[in-house]
Motif scaffolding. Structure first.
Motif, PDB file in Angstrom:
ATOM      1  N   TRP A 156     -33.919 -52.489 -14.659  1.00  0.00           N
ATOM      2  CA  TRP A 156     -33.432 -53.482 -15.193  1.00  0.00           C
ATOM      3  C   TRP A 156     -33.143 -54.580 -13.873  1.00  0.00           C
ATOM      4  N   GLY A 157     -34.278 -53.785 -12.835  1.00  0.00           N
ATOM      5  CA  GLY A 157     -34.752 -55.173 -11.998  1.00  0.00           C
ATOM      6  C   GLY A 157     -35.821 -55.177 -12.080  1.00  0.00           C
ATOM      7  N   GLY A 158     -36.322 -56.417 -10.843  1.00  0.00           N
ATOM      8  CA  GLY A 158     -37.593 -57.248 -11.127  1.00  0.00           C
ATOM      9  C   GLY A 158     -38.601 -56.491 -10.884  1.00  0.00           C
ATOM     10  N   VAL A 162     -38.125 -50.938  -7.490  1.00  0.00           N
ATOM     11  CA  VAL A 162     -38.736 -49.933  -6.693  1.00  0.00           C
ATOM     12  C   VAL A 162     -38.233 -49.801  -5.162  1.00  0.00           C
ATOM     13  N   TYR A 163     -39.218 -50.503  -4.943  1.00  0.00           N
ATOM     14  CA  TYR A 163     -39.182 -51.205  -3.199  1.00  0.00           C
ATOM     15  C   TYR A 163     -37.535 -51.416  -2.604  1.00  0.00           C
ATOM     16  N   ALA A 164     -36.673 -51.986  -3.888  1.00  0.00           N
ATOM     17  CA  ALA A 164     -35.906 -52.812  -3.174  1.00  0.00           C
ATOM     18  C   ALA A 164     -34.757 -51.470  -3.412  1.00  0.00           C
ATOM     19  N   THR A 165     -34.521 -50.736  -4.424  1.00  0.00           N
ATOM     20  CA  THR A 165     -33.701 -49.917  -4.900  1.00  0.00           C
ATOM     21  C   THR A 165     -33.770 -48.912  -3.268  1.00  0.00           C
ATOM     22  N   ILE A 166     -35.071 -48.100  -3.165  1.00  0.00           N
ATOM     23  CA  ILE A 166     -35.138 -47.234  -1.631  1.00  0.00           C
ATOM     24  C   ILE A 166     -34.819 -47.672  -0.695  1.00  0.00           C
ATOM     25  N   LYS A 167     -35.242 -49.086  -0.765  1.00  0.00           N
ATOM     26  CA  LYS A 167     -34.526 -50.062   0.973  1.00  0.00           C
ATOM     27  C   LYS A 167     -32.682 -50.077   0.619  1.00  0.00           C
ATOM     28  N   PHE A 168     -32.859 -50.123  -0.094  1.00  0.00           N
ATOM     29  CA  PHE A 168     -30.643 -50.037  -0.834  1.00  0.00           C
ATOM     30  C   PHE A 168     -30.571 -49.120  -0.339  1.00  0.00           C
ATOM     31  N   PHE A 169     -31.153 -48.172  -1.140  1.00  0.00           N
ATOM     32  CA  PHE A 169     -29.834 -46.669  -0.059  1.00  0.00           C
ATOM     33  C   PHE A 169     -30.347 -45.944   0.946  1.00  0.00           C
ATOM     34  N   LEU A 170     -31.937 -45.942   1.567  1.00  0.00           N
ATOM     35  CA  LEU A 170     -31.681 -45.896   3.003  1.00  0.00           C
ATOM     36  C   LEU A 170     -30.466 -46.485   3.853  1.00  0.00           C
ATOM     37  N   ASP A 234     -33.211 -58.501  -0.659  1.00  0.00           N
ATOM     38  CA  ASP A 234     -33.900 -57.702  -1.964  1.00  0.00           C
ATOM     39  C   ASP A 234     -33.365 -56.958  -3.196  1.00  0.00           C
ATOM     40  N   ALA A 235     -32.409 -56.197  -2.707  1.00  0.00           N
ATOM     41  CA  ALA A 235     -31.218 -56.111  -4.210  1.00  0.00           C
ATOM     42  C   ALA A 235     -31.277 -56.943  -4.478  1.00  0.00           C
ATOM     43  N   HIS A 236     -30.878 -58.227  -3.573  1.00  0.00           N
ATOM     44  CA  HIS A 236     -29.819 -58.935  -5.027  1.00  0.00           C
ATOM     45  C   HIS A 236     -31.220 -59.567  -5.759  1.00  0.00           C
ATOM     46  N   VAL A 237     -32.297 -60.305  -5.501  1.00  0.00           N
ATOM     47  CA  VAL A 237     -33.606 -60.582  -5.960  1.00  0.00           C
ATOM     48  C   VAL A 237     -34.095 -59.447  -6.963  1.00  0.00           C
ATOM     49  N   MET A 299     -33.329 -69.040  -5.873  1.00  0.00           N
ATOM     50  CA  MET A 299     -31.837 -69.392  -6.056  1.00  0.00           C
ATOM     51  C   MET A 299     -31.242 -67.918  -5.470  1.00  0.00           C
ATOM     52  N   LYS A 300     -31.729 -66.592  -5.889  1.00  0.00           N
ATOM     53  CA  LYS A 300     -30.830 -65.445  -5.806  1.00  0.00           C
ATOM     54  C   LYS A 300     -30.413 -64.796  -3.945  1.00  0.00           C
ATOM     55  N   LYS A 301     -31.586 -65.286  -3.472  1.00  0.00           N
ATOM     56  CA  LYS A 301     -32.110 -65.815  -2.700  1.00  0.00           C
ATOM     57  C   LYS A 301     -31.564 -66.364  -1.562  1.00  0.00           C
ATOM     58  N   LEU A 302     -30.722 -67.212  -1.695  1.00  0.00           N
ATOM     59  CA  LEU A 302     -30.252 -68.224  -1.428  1.00  0.00           C
ATOM     60  C   LEU A 302     -28.948 -68.263  -1.398  1.00  0.00           C
ATOM     61  N   VAL A 303     -28.445 -67.759  -2.803  1.00  0.00           N
ATOM     62  CA  VAL A 303     -26.980 -67.150  -2.318  1.00  0.00           C
ATOM     63  C   VAL A 303     -26.557 -65.990  -1.992  1.00  0.00           C
ATOM     64  N   ALA A 304     -27.618 -64.734  -1.965  1.00  0.00           N
ATOM     65  CA  ALA A 304     -27.419 -64.060  -1.267  1.00  0.00           C
ATOM     66  C   ALA A 304     -27.343 -63.702   0.132  1.00  0.00           C
ATOM     67  N   TYR A 305     -27.885 -64.677   1.184  1.00  0.00           N
ATOM     68  CA  TYR A 305     -27.816 -65.043   2.261  1.00  0.00           C
ATOM     69  C   TYR A 305     -26.486 -66.152   2.395  1.00  0.00           C
ATOM     70  N   SER A 306     -26.591 -66.551   1.771  1.00  0.00           N
ATOM     71  CA  SER A 306     -24.982 -68.040   1.540  1.00  0.00           C
ATOM     72  C   SER A 306     -23.941 -66.476   1.470  1.00  0.00           C
TER      73      SER A 306
END
Length: 504
Positions: A156-158, A162-170, A234-237, A299-306
């Motif tokens: 259900w991601g953006g 696929v890049y974000a999920t693999i990075k999150f999992f690894l 990446d995962a948040h966005v 916006m999502k990146k800003l809150v993720a870094y926050s």
């Protein structure tokens, strides 16, 4: 009620509910799927409430304990229990899941049953992590909850999901390998996998340092601490709104929980030797990552870094104990820091979850997260604007909100350890206000820049219920944090005693 296996119910009811919702998906009736998902989430929350009402505030001992033999050949047990650290986190998990289900009500139209099932199963797994007193059980839940989150972001991601999920999992799996090695070493020292036995076993300094570093890699990735934080934005966005809420509100807390359950009690001498390392990583997160948040255009990146910056406060609060103990010979000042860090964990769960839900409300209407695409939202969505401004103020640590309580206690505690720790930590009050209020200024206020914003409709009753309930809790714990602090006090006192008692 006390005779019921409450913890097992809190863990397994959502998992069973998730599997049943998955089966309902075959009927094609999306309304049935949504209502049954909500019912299971509410049942899980209702079952978790007696954990609070029946909690004994006078003891640090584990409560609601259940123990059954699981793998006798290796002395592995199904062993669960909670104390003043884990119980508030379980309540946060069961409450947040209800909001995620409601928030997805009209938004998730594609594979609705699978989406809802992922969150219910993930809820049970996360409760299992907080309740597990056996290291194998802990590890099974710790790894198991990655799978539904992997699916949520991947399906259900953006666009770059696929890049974000693999990075999150690894990243998270890499950390978990070190955790497993440390747990196996401790098993050979004790002959079983009991986490409480791990905490009392005598270990030499070299072994402690190696175990400490293994735990640090595993838990720092999960928090995530600088410099292993890059998977989170990446995962948040790419994650859907519900995925971002659970990531920020619960999953980041699992790493911090590992610090309290494993690092400080099991390796106290190594924690004392290497506290400077964790404090440095925490302060870099608080200051540098807050500056990174300032320049974000998404916006999502800003809150993720926050979130990374705020979690730096949590890890800082945990590791001030040694500096304060050396300065004062007492742990009372350190208790302030640790309780402040715990309040910050719970508060950040509410505030970051609320911020991501606000971004989700805008994204559902405009399908854009770019700050430059907005402006003047208050003119067309006044109720939404009121909530967004309130949550941004809470994120900046406004007195009267829960965001202030945790940060204030940690800064107060940091003063007793080292003036410069407190000075650097306090910069977050300025930087946090800078990025939070600048976000609000550009998105909510000003003149309407485009026709899409002019056509926006204000929040509906469903969205108002979700945002209103979070706003009420942020205010409640900001004005009256006692219910949280009373629960934690005996456990924190015992934990500090373990941390300053040498095993050499």
């Amino acid at each position: 009620m006390s005779d019921l296996p409450l913890l097992s119910l809190v863990i397994w009811l959502p998992i069973i509910g998730g599997l049943m919702v998955l089966a309902l998906g075959a009927t094609g009736n999306k309304d049935l799927v949504r209502w049954s998902s909500l019912a299971w989430a509410i049942i899980a929350f209702a079952v978790s409430i007696p954990l609070y009402t029946g909690f004994d505030l006078t003891t640090h001992q584990m409560q609601f304990v259940e123990q059954y033999s699981w793998i006798p050949a290796f002395n592995v047990f199904y062993h669960v229990g909670i104390d003043g650290v884990s119980m508030p986190l379980i309540l946060l998990t069961t409450f947040t899941t209800i909001l995620v289900v409601i928030a997805a009500w009209e938004v998730i139209d594609h594979k609705t049953a699978q989406y809802m099932a992922c969150f219910l199963i993930m809820e049970g797994m996360m409760n299992g992590v907080f309740a597990a007193l056996d290291a194998v059980l802990f590890y099974v839940f710790w790894e198991g909850m990655l799978i539904p989150m992997f699916l949520v972001i991947g399906i259900w991601g953006g666009v770059r999901r696929v890049y974000a999920t693999i990075k999150f999992f690894l990243y998270t799996f890499f950390g978990s390998v070190f955790l497993l090695i440390a747990l196996i070493y401790l098993y050979f020292q004790t002959g079983n996998f009991s986490i409480l036995d791990f905490q009392s076993v005598q270990i030499g300094l070299t072994a402690q340092i190696l175990i400490f570093l293994a735990f640090l890699i595993a838990f720092a990735v999960k928090v995530p601490m600088w410099p292993v934080h890059t998977w989170l934005p990446d995962a948040h966005v790419e994650a859907p709104t519900g995925g971002s809420v659970i990531l920020a509100a619960i999953m980041l807390k699992l790493g911090a929980y590992g610090f309290l359950r494993f690092m400080l009690p099991i390796t106290p001498d190594a924690s004392n030797e290497l506290d400077w390392l964790v404090i440095t990583m925490s302060l870099v997160a608080v200051v540098y990552i807050a500056l990174v948040a300032l320049v974000q255009e998404d916006m999502k990146k800003l809150v993720a870094y926050s979130s990374i910056s705020h979690m730096g406060f949590v890890t800082l609060g945990f590791f001030l104990v040694f500096g304060i103990y050396q300065q004062t010979g007492s742990t009372s000042g350190a208790a302030l820091g640790m309780e402040g860090a715990m309040v910050q964990m719970i508060s950040h769960g509410f505030i970051s979850g609320a911020m991501f839900l606000c971004i989700g409300v805008l994204y559902d209407r405009m399908h854009s997260r770019r700050i430059s695409d907005y402006g003047g939202v208050a003119n067309t969505m006044p109720w939404f604007a009121a909530f967004m401004v309130f949550f941004a103020m809470s994120n900046a640590g406004l007195p009267g909100t829960s965001g202030f309580v945790g940060e204030f206690l940690v800064i107060l505690s940091a003063f007793q350890a080292n003036f410069w720790y407190a000075f650097l930590a306090a910069t977050t009050l300025i930087l946090g206000a800078a990025y939070s209020l600048w976000l609000v200024k550009r998105v909510v206020f000003g003149e309407i820049k485009n026709d899409n914003v002019a056509a926006l409709k204000d929040i509906n009753a469903r969205e108002a219920l979700v945002l209103g309930s979070l706003a009420a809790l942020i205010l409640l714990f900001g004005i009256w944090p006692a219910p949280l602090l009373e629960v934690m006090h005996p456990t924190v006192g015992h934990l500090l005693q373990q941390a300053v008692t040498s095993k050499l």
